[in-house]
Design a protein around this motif. Structure first.
Motif, PDB file in Angstrom:
ATOM      1  N   UNK A 593      22.032  64.001  57.429  1.00  0.00           N
ATOM      2  CA  UNK A 593      21.398  64.832  57.673  1.00  0.00           C
ATOM      3  C   UNK A 593      22.011  65.242  59.656  1.00  0.00           C
ATOM      4  N   UNK A 594      22.483  64.192  59.909  1.00  0.00           N
ATOM      5  CA  UNK A 594      23.301  63.878  61.281  1.00  0.00           C
ATOM      6  C   UNK A 594      24.463  64.786  61.498  1.00  0.00           C
ATOM      7  N   UNK A 595      24.917  64.870  62.594  1.00  0.00           N
ATOM      8  CA  UNK A 595      25.895  65.711  62.770  1.00  0.00           C
ATOM      9  C   UNK A 595      27.413  65.193  62.092  1.00  0.00           C
ATOM     10  N   UNK A 596      28.410  65.836  61.687  1.00  0.00           N
ATOM     11  CA  UNK A 596      29.712  65.449  60.873  1.00  0.00           C
ATOM     12  C   UNK A 596      30.626  65.181  61.490  1.00  0.00           C
ATOM     13  N   UNK A 597      31.422  64.244  61.764  1.00  0.00           N
ATOM     14  CA  UNK A 597      32.050  63.550  62.862  1.00  0.00           C
ATOM     15  C   UNK A 597      33.336  63.034  61.981  1.00  0.00           C
ATOM     16  N   UNK A 598      34.143  64.194  61.335  1.00  0.00           N
ATOM     17  CA  UNK A 598      34.661  65.302  61.942  1.00  0.00           C
ATOM     18  C   UNK A 598      33.345  66.590  61.273  1.00  0.00           C
ATOM     19  N   UNK A 599      33.189  67.133  61.877  1.00  0.00           N
ATOM     20  CA  UNK A 599      32.859  68.635  60.320  1.00  0.00           C
ATOM     21  C   UNK A 599      33.688  69.061  59.717  1.00  0.00           C
ATOM     22  N   UNK A 600      33.016  69.517  58.373  1.00  0.00           N
ATOM     23  CA  UNK A 600      33.815  69.852  57.535  1.00  0.00           C
ATOM     24  C   UNK A 600      33.877  71.539  57.633  1.00  0.00           C
ATOM     25  N   UNK A 601      34.421  71.717  58.867  1.00  0.00           N
ATOM     26  CA  UNK A 601      35.064  73.117  59.204  1.00  0.00           C
ATOM     27  C   UNK A 601      35.205  73.551  60.778  1.00  0.00           C
ATOM     28  N   UNK A 602      35.559  73.934  61.269  1.00  0.00           N
ATOM     29  CA  UNK A 602      36.269  74.028  62.466  1.00  0.00           C
ATOM     30  C   UNK A 602      35.756  74.871  63.705  1.00  0.00           C
ATOM     31  N   UNK A 603      35.812  74.671  65.020  1.00  0.00           N
ATOM     32  CA  UNK A 603      34.960  74.939  65.621  1.00  0.00           C
ATOM     33  C   UNK A 603      35.097  76.630  65.380  1.00  0.00           C
ATOM     34  N   UNK A 604      35.763  77.473  65.058  1.00  0.00           N
ATOM     35  CA  UNK A 604      35.787  79.350  65.211  1.00  0.00           C
ATOM     36  C   UNK A 604      36.006  79.492  63.998  1.00  0.00           C
ATOM     37  N   UNK A 605      36.396  78.701  62.792  1.00  0.00           N
ATOM     38  CA  UNK A 605      36.322  79.157  61.504  1.00  0.00           C
ATOM     39  C   UNK A 605      35.321  79.958  61.253  1.00  0.00           C
TER      40      UNK A 605
END
Length: 605
Positions: A593-605
């Motif tokens: 439940x921490x921010x993902x590095x990297x997220x599994x989704x793009x910034x504008x997806x």
């Protein structure tokens, strides 16, 4: 430790104010104890540091960072006009200007800003609004002659709306530059959507962002306990008109009430989640971003909004206001009278001592009037500790080479409408565990129900499961303290999950028949549990975890070990559990439940 704690409190104070931080820390110590409070405070600050790194890495504010989104806007089939609705009353000049500038700064140009001033007494408000309206024709302003509070002011702003969609914005909050562009993308991609909501975070007076809420996809169970839809909430304009706009008398919870009435009219399938932070909620004194207790009328309105919504389809359901020990709306659903029968099937694994402890706790701590117990698997325990009446309620299926076949025989032999599958590692310690599960299981929309599972030390073992692409899962909220609330309350709030641990679950007999029950061949990790939950969901029913129902597991459940994803799987969109946001981490230590590095989704997806 003390030095680190002092630094953590100073950091919290810099974000939320000294008085507010001291009050929050004091309340945390009262509720969870000194040791757990210290751990949590340090963890919150560590999470804040991680979020700042996450923002720097994945949300740069350079103008060229938004060019891919601008290019995508040119490819959309439609570019809807989005009306940003804002009620205003005596807003400090710098906050009001900041809000308006955040709309003017949108890279999506097809918007209008509809502001209703609720007869502000501060002269700067009219001057400032007139000035902005003169500068940009997209800014529409109405000045009310009499103060009518937020519902009346919001309805006045709605009268200015000419757009296809309405985005609700508070007078002192901010939209990031890409907010409306991403909303437009999702509107285009989801033509059946009528209600859209995004993730959010908080922002201090110094402009420091914190406390991101990376939300689950739409959850009809969670929304009656917590308004996670706001913010950013975007509504089809026609839908708002259909339900009559904001209801007077619901001030303080007017957004929640509007949403619930819109969902009632449009249905759950009309709600679309946008998994991006598109709203910055100001942390200032008097804001519910800090403490709903500062606005007691908001609490009363929230209870009324939820009670009215539930009364349309449910009888005997009570709604309770948040309190110090449970800072959320509490929904209590009544059991039918008489209560339906339950067949509790205990799965034995050959350890008579463990089985003995399970059965003892079951009869000692089950405050439910109508149940019988069947033991499936090897058992040579005498059960001589049971009374004659209790012993008469227990049957033993004997040892079977095929567990699935033995389960089928036991289940078909009974006449109870409901089944509870319980592992012999489970210990009961809360008398209402079965009643709490059954209050959910009797609802037609619910297919399978499970409790919060705690370890011997009181910490959470699992509150539902987070599914992985290989068909296994991770335990949700594992390690949260016995008095902790988890990620935005999810460790204590009833909510929908993609899968439930098989250690304890309740469902209708007809669900077992429709789905074929447990697939004993799927034995790796939580594979059989995920497989069953997916088959239940395929019938159109949901899997629901009820943290008010608490059970304990006497040791780590060794025959249900978890699997960890590889780095490649973490980037695979197919691994997305609908109720675990793709901006939250899945690591070798679990679902953090921490921010993902990297997220599994793009910034504008």
């Amino acid at each position: 430790m003390l030095t680190r704690l002092r630094g953590a409190i100073e950091r919290l104070a810099s974000n939320g104010g000294v008085v507010r931080s001291v009050v929050a820390v004091r309340e945390l110590i009262r509720r969870e104890g000194w040791r757990e409070a210290c751990r949590k405070i340090v963890r919150v600050v560590d999470r804040q540091d991680r979020y700042q790194r996450w923002i720097d890495a994945y949300e740069p504010e350079r103008d060229d960072a938004f060019q891919p989104l601008r290019d995508e806007l040119g490819q959309l089939a439609r570019l809807p006009l989005i009306s940003v609705v804002v009620p205003v009353f005596n807003t400090p000049a710098h906050l009001l200007s900041g809000m308006i500038e955040s709309v003017l700064g949108q890279i999506y140009p097809h918007w209008e800003l509809c502001i209703a001033d609720d007869a502000s007494s501060e002269p700067h408000v009219r001057r400032l609004l007139d000035d902005y309206a003169t500068r940009d024709a997209r800014i529409k302003v109405v000045f009310r002659e009499q103060n009518g509070h937020i519902c009346a002011a919001s309805n006045s702003a709605l009268e200015l709306v000419g757009g296809d969609y309405v985005a609700l914005l508070d007078h002192d909050d901010l939209l990031p530059r890409h907010a409306l562009a991403v909303v437009a993308k999702y509107i285009d991609a989801h033509p059946a959507g009528r209600l859209f909501y995004s993730d959010e975070d908080k922002i201090s007076g110094q402009g420091v962002r914190s406390t991101p809420y990376f939300k689950p996809d739409w959850d009809p169970e969670l929304i009656v306990q917590q308004n996670f839809f706001s913010h950013l909430g975007v509504y089809e304009s026609r839908l708002i008109r259909e339900v009559g706009g904001f209801r007077a008398g619901l001030e303080g919870s007017q957004d929640h009430d509007l949403l619930l009435r819109c969902v009632q009219a449009a249905g759950d399938r009309a709600v679309v989640h946008i998994p991006h932070v598109l709203y910055h909620w100001r942390v200032i004194e008097g804001s519910t971003a800090l403490d709903i207790g500062e606005k007691p009328y908001a609490v009363r309105a929230a209870v009324r909004a939820v009670a009215d919504y539930l009364s349309a389809d449910e009888t005997g359901t009570s709604v309770e206001a948040p309190c110090r020990d449970f800072p959320f709306i509490r929904v209590r659903r009544a059991l039918p009278n008489p209560v339906p029968g339950v067949r509790i099937v205990v799965l034995a694994h050959g350890d008579d001592t463990r089985l003995d402890a399970c059965i003892r706790s079951l009869f000692e701590y089950t405050d439910y009037a109508h149940y019988r117990v069947s033991i499936v698997g090897p058992c040579s325990a005498s059960m001589d500790f049971l009374s004659a009446d209790d012993a008469a309620r227990v049957t033993h299926a004997g040892r079977a080479d095929d567990e699935h076949h033995a389960l089928d025989e036991v289940i078909e032999a009974g006449d109870e409408d409901y089944l509870c599958i319980c592992d012999d590692a489970v210990r009961l310690f809360d008398r209402r565990w079965l009643a709490e599960l059954m209050a959910q299981a009797v609802r037609p929309s619910v297919g399978i129900v499970g409790p919060a599972i705690h370890g011997p030390d009181g910490r959470i073992h699992a509150v539902g499961l987070i599914t992985l692409p290989d068909g296994t899962a991770l335990r949700a909220h594992a390690g949260v303290g016995s008095l902790g609330i988890g990620y935005f309350g999810q460790a204590v709030l009833t909510h929908t999950v993609s899968a439930l641990p098989g250690a304890c679950m309740v469902f209708r007999r007809e669900v077992w028949r429709e789905t074929g029950g447990i697939d004993t061949a799927a034995s790796q990790g939580f594979a059989r549990d995920v497989d069953l939950s997916r088959r239940v969901i395929a019938t159109g029913r949901s899997s629901v975890v009820v943290p008010a129902a608490k059970v304990m597991i006497d040791a780590d459940d060794g025959h249900r070990t978890t699997a960890c994803p590889s780095a490649g799987q973490e980037r695979d969109e197919s691994c997305r559990d609908r109720y675990y946001n793709p901006n939250l981490a899945i690591t070798r230590s679990g679902a953090t439940f921490e921010p993902a590095f990297p997220p599994r989704i793009g910034r504008f997806e």
